[in-house]
Design a protein around this motif. Sequence first.
Motif, PDB file in Angstrom:
ATOM      1  N   THR A 343      33.703  36.382  42.204  1.00 29.96           N
ATOM      2  CA  THR A 343      34.635  37.572  42.372  1.00 29.96           C
ATOM      3  C   THR A 343      35.819  37.005  42.827  1.00 29.96           C
ATOM      4  N   THR A 344      36.169  35.643  43.124  1.00 30.28           N
ATOM      5  CA  THR A 344      37.488  35.419  43.508  1.00 30.28           C
ATOM      6  C   THR A 344      38.153  34.074  42.733  1.00 30.28           C
ATOM      7  N   ALA A 345      37.316  33.470  41.886  1.00 33.05           N
ATOM      8  CA  ALA A 345      37.923  32.416  41.284  1.00 33.05           C
ATOM      9  C   ALA A 345      38.743  32.575  40.103  1.00 33.05           C
ATOM     10  N   PRO A 346      40.181  32.141  40.105  1.00 34.28           N
ATOM     11  CA  PRO A 346      41.167  32.436  39.054  1.00 34.28           C
ATOM     12  C   PRO A 346      40.582  31.735  37.663  1.00 34.28           C
ATOM     13  N   ASP A 347      39.708  30.878  37.612  1.00 36.47           N
ATOM     14  CA  ASP A 347      39.194  30.411  36.433  1.00 36.47           C
ATOM     15  C   ASP A 347      38.396  31.337  35.706  1.00 36.47           C
ATOM     16  N   TYR A 348      37.709  32.274  36.505  1.00 44.64           N
ATOM     17  CA  TYR A 348      37.091  33.459  35.867  1.00 44.64           C
ATOM     18  C   TYR A 348      37.917  34.596  35.959  1.00 44.64           C
ATOM     19  N   GLN A 349      38.114  35.120  37.093  1.00 42.64           N
ATOM     20  CA  GLN A 349      38.448  36.496  37.356  1.00 42.64           C
ATOM     21  C   GLN A 349      40.020  36.519  36.692  1.00 42.64           C
ATOM     22  N   GLY A 350      40.652  35.674  36.901  1.00 42.84           N
ATOM     23  CA  GLY A 350      42.272  35.548  36.540  1.00 42.84           C
ATOM     24  C   GLY A 350      42.230  35.245  35.069  1.00 42.84           C
ATOM     25  N   GLN A 351      40.972  34.595  34.175  1.00 44.95           N
ATOM     26  CA  GLN A 351      41.600  34.129  32.991  1.00 44.95           C
ATOM     27  C   GLN A 351      40.461  34.627  31.998  1.00 44.95           C
ATOM     28  N   VAL A 352      39.088  34.912  32.463  1.00 48.58           N
ATOM     29  CA  VAL A 352      38.147  35.317  31.744  1.00 48.58           C
ATOM     30  C   VAL A 352      37.966  36.992  31.852  1.00 48.58           C
ATOM     31  N   LYS A 364      46.326  38.395  40.975  1.00 47.41           N
ATOM     32  CA  LYS A 364      47.708  38.011  40.783  1.00 47.41           C
ATOM     33  C   LYS A 364      47.525  37.069  39.529  1.00 47.41           C
ATOM     34  N   SER A 365      46.643  36.293  39.613  1.00 43.41           N
ATOM     35  CA  SER A 365      46.328  35.406  38.203  1.00 43.41           C
ATOM     36  C   SER A 365      46.124  36.168  36.972  1.00 43.41           C
ATOM     37  N   TRP A 366      45.193  37.338  37.076  1.00 43.53           N
ATOM     38  CA  TRP A 366      44.850  38.254  36.056  1.00 43.53           C
ATOM     39  C   TRP A 366      46.283  38.716  35.132  1.00 43.53           C
ATOM     40  N   LEU A 367      47.027  39.368  36.353  1.00 41.96           N
ATOM     41  CA  LEU A 367      48.214  39.910  35.687  1.00 41.96           C
ATOM     42  C   LEU A 367      49.204  39.033  35.192  1.00 41.96           C
ATOM     43  N   ALA A 368      49.310  37.852  35.908  1.00 44.28           N
ATOM     44  CA  ALA A 368      50.163  36.857  35.113  1.00 44.28           C
ATOM     45  C   ALA A 368      49.757  36.465  33.738  1.00 44.28           C
ATOM     46  N   LYS A 369      48.521  36.441  33.490  1.00 45.61           N
ATOM     47  CA  LYS A 369      47.887  36.282  32.270  1.00 45.61           C
ATOM     48  C   LYS A 369      48.463  37.418  31.288  1.00 45.61           C
ATOM     49  N   GLN A 370      48.181  38.768  31.634  1.00 43.14           N
ATOM     50  CA  GLN A 370      48.814  39.891  30.784  1.00 43.14           C
ATOM     51  C   GLN A 370      50.144  39.783  30.451  1.00 43.14           C
ATOM     52  N   ALA A 371      50.891  39.436  31.833  1.00 42.86           N
ATOM     53  CA  ALA A 371      52.282  39.504  31.323  1.00 42.86           C
ATOM     54  C   ALA A 371      52.692  38.298  30.357  1.00 42.86           C
ATOM     55  N   ALA A 372      51.805  37.380  30.518  1.00 41.00           N
ATOM     56  CA  ALA A 372      52.264  36.032  29.582  1.00 41.00           C
ATOM     57  C   ALA A 372      51.916  36.340  28.049  1.00 41.00           C
ATOM     58  N   SER A 373      50.780  37.139  27.890  1.00 36.51           N
ATOM     59  CA  SER A 373      50.364  37.452  26.575  1.00 36.51           C
ATOM     60  C   SER A 373      51.415  38.257  25.642  1.00 36.51           C
TER      61      SER A 373
END
Length: 444
Positions: A343-352, A364-373
């Motif tokens: 539920t918290t790991a950026p490796d999963y929740q933020g990237q996958v 925060k990690s998930w949003l950064a990935k969306q912005a970087a796309s």
Amino acid sequence: MTTSAPRTSKPVRRVLGAAAVLVAVTACGPGGNSAQNEFQPVPQTGGPLTVWVDSTRLPAAQLYQKQHPAVKLNIVTYDGDANGSNYLQTKVSLFNRTRSGWPDVVFSTQNNETSWAVQAGFTAPLNKGQIPAATLSGWAPGANDPCTVDGTLYCLRNDLAQTVLWYNASLLRQWNYQVPKTWEEYQALGQRVAAEHPGYLVGTAGDSFTPEIYLWAGKCGANEITGPKTVKVDTTSPACTRMAALIDTLVRNRTMATSSVFSSDFDKNSGDKILMLPGPSWFGGSIFQESLKTPKGQIAVAPMPQWAGETAPSVGNVGGGTWLLSAHSANLKDATDFLTWVTTAPDYQGQVAPGYPAHTGAAKSWLAKQAASGYYAGDITGPLRTAAAQVWPGWGYGQFSQEAIWAATVTPGQTAGKTLVSLLPDWQQAITDHARAAGYEVGR
């Protein structure tokens, strides 16, 4: 026990609200007749973890196993209780009778599992020593309300499905339209589009989760859970009728579609004619990128419109799932570690993970990935982050499916040409009947 699952964390399931289930229950715990708030773990003998996931969350379990090779996982895929199948509840009832078979950790696409799982003695309390308070404080405000029963936390929210206004920035700029800030402006723009650009859409009303996008956001009190088995239902209040009238107006002038966003009909006839589309956070990836293949650089996000004069902005919610820790687990150490990681790991929740994480750090990690796309026109972070804390808490989590009720009651009426305003009393009666059948006392 492998079944097909939702394409992502979205409303092919029973999604029933954004208010806590205010339930105080005494349940038969794993050690006998102890109350859940006096949790007594079973003997901790360790061993492999049995983890139940739907196919969308399967990569999470597989990634955890890869990163934690010392922990042996028995990964089982199931339907995730999609469409309110009640598969988990049925199996837990069986396990309770045979006194064996419970999984250690379960993912559910439902937000209302605590409405039965606590009383069944299945789900363990998490804020009574299992997970540190500092960790639990990382969730978005209100995100874990569906998991909280009488002050005790019994599950963790996986993702949020807060609603925002998706729109085609290229078309708005080309046609010199302004993003509507109020529902009045939204309706007026829909009427302009009907006259100036017939065939283009400002929304959809053809899915069973339509009320969760519009009526929930509009504070329609159709589903207010007020106690363990009490609910208030009022679908004919001004808050309901004015939103229903807005939908009727836009359906009538054909700027609001009446087919499902997941239908081939919608893809074929409307996929390239979307000007605006109020919907949950997962619309960006699931609808625009995956289903409609909308080219990059066109889609942007704005806050959901609010009624003029509204001082407490509100949005709806269409999805989001939960993770439950079994009170019968003989390996709580590894089970809580998995639960916390997933539920918290950026490796999963933020990237996958496909949906907006309920945990703020992961979000925060998930949003950064969306912005970087580079896919979106402008930054989507602000509107999504703000909306995450604006889900209206007056829509509860009962043991009856609002989506199923809508599909069986309202959708056929709309298909027959009836207005939504005229169908509100039928919706009221259908909710009342289903709630009473589930053992609820219904008030207004």
